[in-house]
Design an enzyme around this catalytic site. Structure first.
Site, PDB file in Angstrom:
ATOM      1  N   GLU A   1       5.766   0.587  -1.297  1.00  0.00           N
ATOM      2  CA  GLU A   1       4.939   1.414  -2.171  1.00  0.00           C
ATOM      3  C   GLU A   1       5.176   2.898  -1.877  1.00  0.00           C
ATOM      4  O   GLU A   1       4.737   3.426  -0.860  1.00  0.00           O
ATOM      5  CB  GLU A   1       3.458   1.059  -1.977  1.00  0.00           C
ATOM      6  CG  GLU A   1       2.553   1.636  -3.042  1.00  0.00           C
ATOM      7  CD  GLU A   1       1.119   1.161  -2.883  1.00  0.00           C
ATOM      8  OE1 GLU A   1       0.220   1.875  -3.357  1.00  0.00           O
ATOM      9  OE2 GLU A   1       0.899   0.093  -2.291  1.00  0.00           O
TER      10      GLU A   1
ATOM     11  N   LYS B   1      -8.105  -1.289   3.027  1.00  0.00           N
ATOM     12  CA  LYS B   1      -6.751  -1.678   2.622  1.00  0.00           C
ATOM     13  C   LYS B   1      -5.854  -0.451   2.597  1.00  0.00           C
ATOM     14  O   LYS B   1      -4.697  -0.503   3.024  1.00  0.00           O
ATOM     15  CB  LYS B   1      -6.790  -2.353   1.249  1.00  0.00           C
ATOM     16  CG  LYS B   1      -5.430  -2.905   0.779  1.00  0.00           C
ATOM     17  CD  LYS B   1      -4.611  -1.904  -0.014  1.00  0.00           C
ATOM     18  CE  LYS B   1      -3.289  -2.495  -0.464  1.00  0.00           C
ATOM     19  NZ  LYS B   1      -2.445  -1.498  -1.170  1.00  0.00           N
TER      20      LYS B   1
ATOM     21  N   HIS C   1      -0.265   8.179  -8.187  1.00  0.00           N
ATOM     22  CA  HIS C   1       0.352   6.864  -7.973  1.00  0.00           C
ATOM     23  C   HIS C   1       1.367   6.548  -9.062  1.00  0.00           C
ATOM     24  O   HIS C   1       2.475   6.103  -8.788  1.00  0.00           O
ATOM     25  CB  HIS C   1      -0.731   5.787  -7.931  1.00  0.00           C
ATOM     26  CG  HIS C   1      -0.193   4.412  -7.752  1.00  0.00           C
ATOM     27  ND1 HIS C   1       0.177   3.921  -6.516  1.00  0.00           N
ATOM     28  CD2 HIS C   1       0.058   3.411  -8.650  1.00  0.00           C
ATOM     29  CE1 HIS C   1       0.630   2.682  -6.664  1.00  0.00           C
ATOM     30  NE2 HIS C   1       0.566   2.356  -7.946  1.00  0.00           N
TER      31      HIS C   1
END
Length: 399
Positions: free
Chosen positions: A47, A237, A350
């Site tokens: 990611e 997370k 993102h």
């Protein structure tokens, strides 16, 4: 056998029934200032926004004094679970009498660890009969120095299990009266703790973030993760995005780390966010305290070429230093995520980072990628918008 074949054989032998290697990006998060030392930190994760967020947070905090980190404690534990249906006084007296023998019986296993300053710290018998008939635990605490220590701990536990049965006849206990259920380390390590924190004057950070009440809003966001489990899970997370990426790069067991940290988040009977934020006397403070059982020797650390490279990039840290580095990355990652959430929103940054993935999935050429990146600098990125842009672009004369 040539070097490529030797390397592949080494990788094949890390696991069973190997078909091939599974590749993940090996990236660098620069700009970290931790305990006045500069680091470019290796991270393995697919990611892209994780690396970008960690690097950006690190750069900001380097300008404000950097991360301060310290190891609070380094005790790891293992357990022998057993059933004994006789009198409590009998097994308690038996344990107390042979406790020193139990420790001595592991000397051939612990000799090298003792030379490095580690080994068995203590052995205790715990009465769990109120939870299950005849249930007792032998709890052993360890210091494994720079090793994660799973194999070492489990070997000690299995030896102590055997030794615990050996002397029963002398104490008029039949061997079959003690039923050893299992012997295994625990990945819950609440006494193997590290803390990382950043701090600065409120006005400084508000100016840096170009937001007049940034600190107050940030603290409220952290508080919500303390109060609400749905938010806490996602909050944590994000922290683990950073911690796992460093753990994988340095050859550590990220599954064990995840299990221990999430259990620690529930230590008070409610799952909660792992970071804390406060303002005291005009100073903003953001911190994390977590259990991290990390190793810099043993396992694949001396075998996997990229793990060796990662540790070399960190100047071959000991386990204390790696704990401090990893906790700082987790804190930086959480800061970056919260900053986005309370300002521009998480998707803007993102999806900008995800643009290349979308373009690759649509089989964009290098020229199309270059034009698309420029076009979407100030526009909303999503699959539909990118696909429509490419359709129009391909109909034009630009490509």
């Amino acid at each position: 056998m040539n070097s490529d074949e030797e390397l592949q054989k080494l990788h094949d032998e890390f696991s069973e029934n190997t078909l091939t290697n599974f590749y993940l990006p090996f990236s660098i998060a620069p700009n970290f200032l931790i305990n006045n030392n500069r680091y470019s930190i290796p991270m393995v994760i697919e990611e892209s926004s994780v690396i970008a967020a960690a690097s950006k947070s690190a750069k900001l905090w380097a300008e404000l004094g950097g991360f301060k980190a310290k190891v609070i404690s380094k005790v790891k534990t293992g357990q022998i679970h057993l059933i004994y249906l006789g009198e409590k006084q009998v097994i308690t007296s038996y344990f107390n009498d042979i406790k020193s023998y139990l420790i001595k019986s592991t000397e051939n296993i612990t000799a090298n660890m003792k030379k490095r300053g580690g080994g068995i710290i203590d052995v205790k018998l715990s009465d769990k009969t109120s939870d299950m008939d005849g249930y007792y635990q032998i709890n052993i605490s360890f210091n494994t120095i720079d090793a994660m220590g799973a194999n070492f701990i489990n070997s000690c536990l299995e030896q102590i299990s055997k030794s615990f049965i050996e002397k029963t006849k002398k104490y008029k206990i039949e061997k079959n009266e003690i039923n050893i259920i299992m012997s295994i380390l625990s990945n819950y390590v609440p006494d193997c703790l590290v803390k990382a924190e950043v701090s600065c004057k409120v006005e400084e950070l508000n100016i840096k973030e170009n937001h007049h009440n940034f600190c107050e809003k940030f603290i409220q966001a952290v508080k919500i993760a303390e109060l609400d489990i749905s938010r806490a899970v996602t909050h944590n997370k994000g922290i683990m995005n950073g911690i796992d990426a460093v753990a994988i790069a340095t050859g550590n067991d990220f599954r064990a780390i995840e299990a221990g940290i999430h259990a620690y988040a529930s230590k008070n009977g409610k799952y909660t966010g792992l970071t804390k934020a406060k303002i005291e006397n005009g100073v903003f403070n953001f911190s994390i305290t977590i259990p991290l059982a990390l190793g810099t020797i043993g396992g694949i650390t001396n075998l996997h070429p990229l793990v060796k490279l990662a540790l070399e990039m960190l100047d071959n840290p000991n386990s204390d230093e790696l704990m401090q580095i990893t906790a700082s990355v987790g804190l930086a990652q959480n800061y970056g995520a919260l900053r986005s959430l309370i300002t521009s929103g998480i998707q803007k940054g993102h999806m900008k980072m995800h643009l290349i993935n979308i373009l690759n999935s649509l089989e964009a050429t290098e020229k199309e990628k270059k034009l698309a990146i420029e076009y979407f600098k100030n526009k909303t990125v999503n699959n539909s918008n990118v696909q429509n842009y490419l359709i129009k672009l391909r109909k034009s004369d630009e490509v």
